[in-house]
Design a protein around this motif. Structure first.
Motif, PDB file in Angstrom:
ATOM      1  N   THR A  92       0.820  -1.212   0.000  1.00  0.00           N
ATOM      2  CA  THR A  92       0.000   0.000   0.000  1.00  0.00           C
ATOM      3  C   THR A  92       0.851   1.260   0.000  1.00  0.00           C
ATOM      4  N   SER A 289      -8.406  10.956   2.094  1.00  0.00           N
ATOM      5  CA  SER A 289      -7.427  10.094   2.778  1.00  0.00           C
ATOM      6  C   SER A 289      -6.195  10.866   3.246  1.00  0.00           C
ATOM      7  N   TYR A 291      -6.302  13.947   4.584  1.00  0.00           N
ATOM      8  CA  TYR A 291      -6.624  14.945   5.613  1.00  0.00           C
ATOM      9  C   TYR A 291      -5.872  14.744   6.932  1.00  0.00           C
ATOM     10  N   LYS A 307     -14.526  14.797   6.686  1.00  0.00           N
ATOM     11  CA  LYS A 307     -14.730  13.963   5.501  1.00  0.00           C
ATOM     12  C   LYS A 307     -15.252  14.713   4.283  1.00  0.00           C
ATOM     13  N   THR A 351      -2.875   6.440  -0.444  1.00  0.00           N
ATOM     14  CA  THR A 351      -3.028   6.280   1.007  1.00  0.00           C
ATOM     15  C   THR A 351      -3.196   7.633   1.693  1.00  0.00           C
ATOM     16  N   GLY A 352      -2.842   8.712   0.977  1.00  0.00           N
ATOM     17  CA  GLY A 352      -2.898  10.034   1.585  1.00  0.00           C
ATOM     18  C   GLY A 352      -1.662  10.367   2.410  1.00  0.00           C
ATOM     19  N   LYS A 353      -0.697   9.443   2.456  1.00  0.00           N
ATOM     20  CA  LYS A 353       0.489   9.701   3.286  1.00  0.00           C
ATOM     21  C   LYS A 353       1.554  10.520   2.554  1.00  0.00           C
ATOM     22  N   LYS A 411     -17.581   7.086   7.703  1.00  0.00           N
ATOM     23  CA  LYS A 411     -16.286   6.421   7.639  1.00  0.00           C
ATOM     24  C   LYS A 411     -15.951   6.116   6.187  1.00  0.00           C
ATOM     25  N   GLU A 413     -13.322   4.620   3.738  1.00  0.00           N
ATOM     26  CA  GLU A 413     -12.082   3.879   3.573  1.00  0.00           C
ATOM     27  C   GLU A 413     -11.455   4.372   2.283  1.00  0.00           C
ATOM     28  N   PRO A 414     -10.173   4.750   2.308  1.00  0.00           N
ATOM     29  CA  PRO A 414      -9.585   5.115   1.028  1.00  0.00           C
ATOM     30  C   PRO A 414      -9.585   3.877   0.137  1.00  0.00           C
ATOM     31  N   GLU A 415     -10.066   4.050  -1.068  1.00  0.00           N
ATOM     32  CA  GLU A 415     -10.163   2.915  -1.965  1.00  0.00           C
ATOM     33  C   GLU A 415      -8.772   2.441  -2.319  1.00  0.00           C
ATOM     34  N   LYS A 416      -8.587   1.111  -2.376  1.00  0.00           N
ATOM     35  CA  LYS A 416      -7.289   0.589  -2.789  1.00  0.00           C
ATOM     36  C   LYS A 416      -7.175   0.743  -4.301  1.00  0.00           C
TER      37      LYS A 416
END
Length: 435
Positions: A92, A289, A291, A307, A351-353, A411, A413-416
């Motif tokens: 990921t 994702s 934020y 969100k 992932t937003g990271k 909620k 979930e960031p989509e894969k």
């Protein structure tokens, strides 16, 4: 306590007696017979004759078969884990690293934009040679060329299902190509009074939004090709325009050194972002994702405004920096400095990271959003890197439409999304980066 039923015990004893008798182990035969109290007379024609040997060899044969199947299973699992979809699910946090998996050659001018198909392994590239080319990114093979524009093609975008491709050009036209109908050019919009530099499908795929050197942003209805709205405000060439995931906002940036967020329905400006000291090349909304990392970077409290799409913005400029902004307050949260030349493209990691940026310094940089540190520099091309895109295919079997629509949900979930990145350059090549 025995695991065998009485009948099984009896069969086992009798077959052992047969075995002992056949091999002339008479003492053992007699003592087993008396101890087990089995009344049995050996008979070579009975079903117990040779039964022990048969069972014994079949157990060994089965064990071998099980081991073979386990080995085969392990090999297949390994092969599966090497298929792009699986590989992506496993990694990921993957980010591109040199060397690229494929170098796609064929354009006769600089590559200006790349866009991934949302469901197939296809990539579209727009070039200064006035063509669009379609490639298979998984094999690196060239598929076809779309001809129709007469000047450089500056931008392109697939709709959410991948049925249509929209392109815009310095020839003042915007064109729509039907991917399901042999890529025919089905619609042409007389778009602007000057070079059209950017075009995107609005969420819902009913409208397109474009930006031009004529200083305007325009929204067109796809079905009728009618101009729905013209948004003015920038005092110079509008370089880039993007809608938020819910389509309630559009962000634009310009040679006037500002970015703006506007309401696509009324055309009114919601916020202006000043801080760069040169032309802005690119603007993107941060995905939901990202934020948490952006809040950590800026030291913002983690309130529940969390969100809603369109809360944060990233811009890239010819002043060599990337800036992260809070859309509601217009406040600049952080400047990411490190590139040695114009920043041409920015992409958020699924992932937003992380944030990825491409620059005229020939590199792609990877920034850790929570700290603002540059954690990786990829020597990407032999000339300016003009564009960058992350694959859109979902690795889950669920269709990708739901994830964006429920962006307002509690909620998310960031989509894969599949791990693949494409970059384009003035060196006339496109590079595909895979794990």
């Amino acid at each position: 306590m025995s695991l065998l039923s009485d009948r099984q015990k009896e069969e086992l004893h009798k077959s052992i007696l047969e075995y002992l008798h056949a091999n002339n182990f008479n003492d053992a035969f007699n003592s087993l017979k008396s101890e087990a109290a089995v009344d049995y007379t050996p008979d070579p024609k009975s079903k117990y004759s040779g039964l022990l040997e048969k069972k014994w060899t079949s157990v060994i044969r089965l064990q071998k078969k099980i081991m073979d199947l386990e080995n085969r299973n392990a090999t297949l699992q390994e092969e599966l884990s090497l298929s792009p979809a699986k590989r992506a699910a496993l990694q990921t946090d993957w980010v591109p690293r040199a060397p690229a998996s494929y170098v796609l050659q064929g354009h006769r001018g600089q590559v200006l934009k790349v866009a991934f198909h949302p469901t197939f392994n296809l990539l579209a590239s727009a070039s200064e040679d006035s063509t669009v080319k379609i490639w298979d990114w998984e094999t690196g093979e060239f598929e076809r060329t779309l001809k129709g524009h007469t000047r450089p093609v500056n931008d392109l975008d697939f709709d959410s299902k991948g049925n249509l491709l929209v392109t815009c050009s310095s020839d003042l036209f915007i064109k729509i190509w039907d991917a399901q109908n042999d890529w025919k050019n089905t619609k042409t919009f007389p778009g602007h009074e000057h070079t059209v530099s950017s075009v995107r499908f609005m969420p819902g795929d009913q409208q397109i939004v474009s930006a031009s050197r004529d200083r305007t942003i325009r929204i067109f209805d796809i079905a009728t090709t009618h101009l729905v709205r013209t948004i003015s405000g920038h005092s110079d060439w509008v370089r880039c325009v993007v809608p938020s995931d819910d389509g309630r906002l559009i962000a634009s940036c310009s040679n006037d050194q500002t970015a703006r967020v506007s309401d696509p329905l009324s055309g009114e400006m919601k916020m202006e972002f000043r801080g760069h000291d040169h032309t802005l090349e690119v603007v993107v909304f941060a995905p939901v994702s990202a934020y948490p990392a952006i809040r950590e970077l800026a030291g913002l409290p983690n309130t529940d405004r969390s969100k809603k799409p369109g809360a944060f913005l990233a811009t890239g400029s010819r002043d060599k920096t990337i800036k992260i902004w809070d859309v509601q307050s217009g406040q600049m949260l952080r400047t990411l400095a490190g590139h040695d030349n114009w920043v041409r493209a920015i992409v958020f990691h699924p992932t937003g990271k992380f944030l990825l940026s491409a620059s005229d310094d020939y590199t792609i940089r990877v920034w850790e959003l929570a700290t603002g540190r540059c954690i990786k520099v990829v020597q990407a091309h032999s000339h300016f890197v003009t564009c960058l895109a992350w694959g859109r295919q979902s690795t889950s079997t669920a269709s990708g439409d739901g994830a964006k629509a429920n962006g307002t949900d509690g909620k998310v979930e960031p989509e894969k999304v599949v791990n693949v990145v494409a970059s384009g350059s003035v060196d006339q090549t496109i590079k595909i980066w895979l794990p």
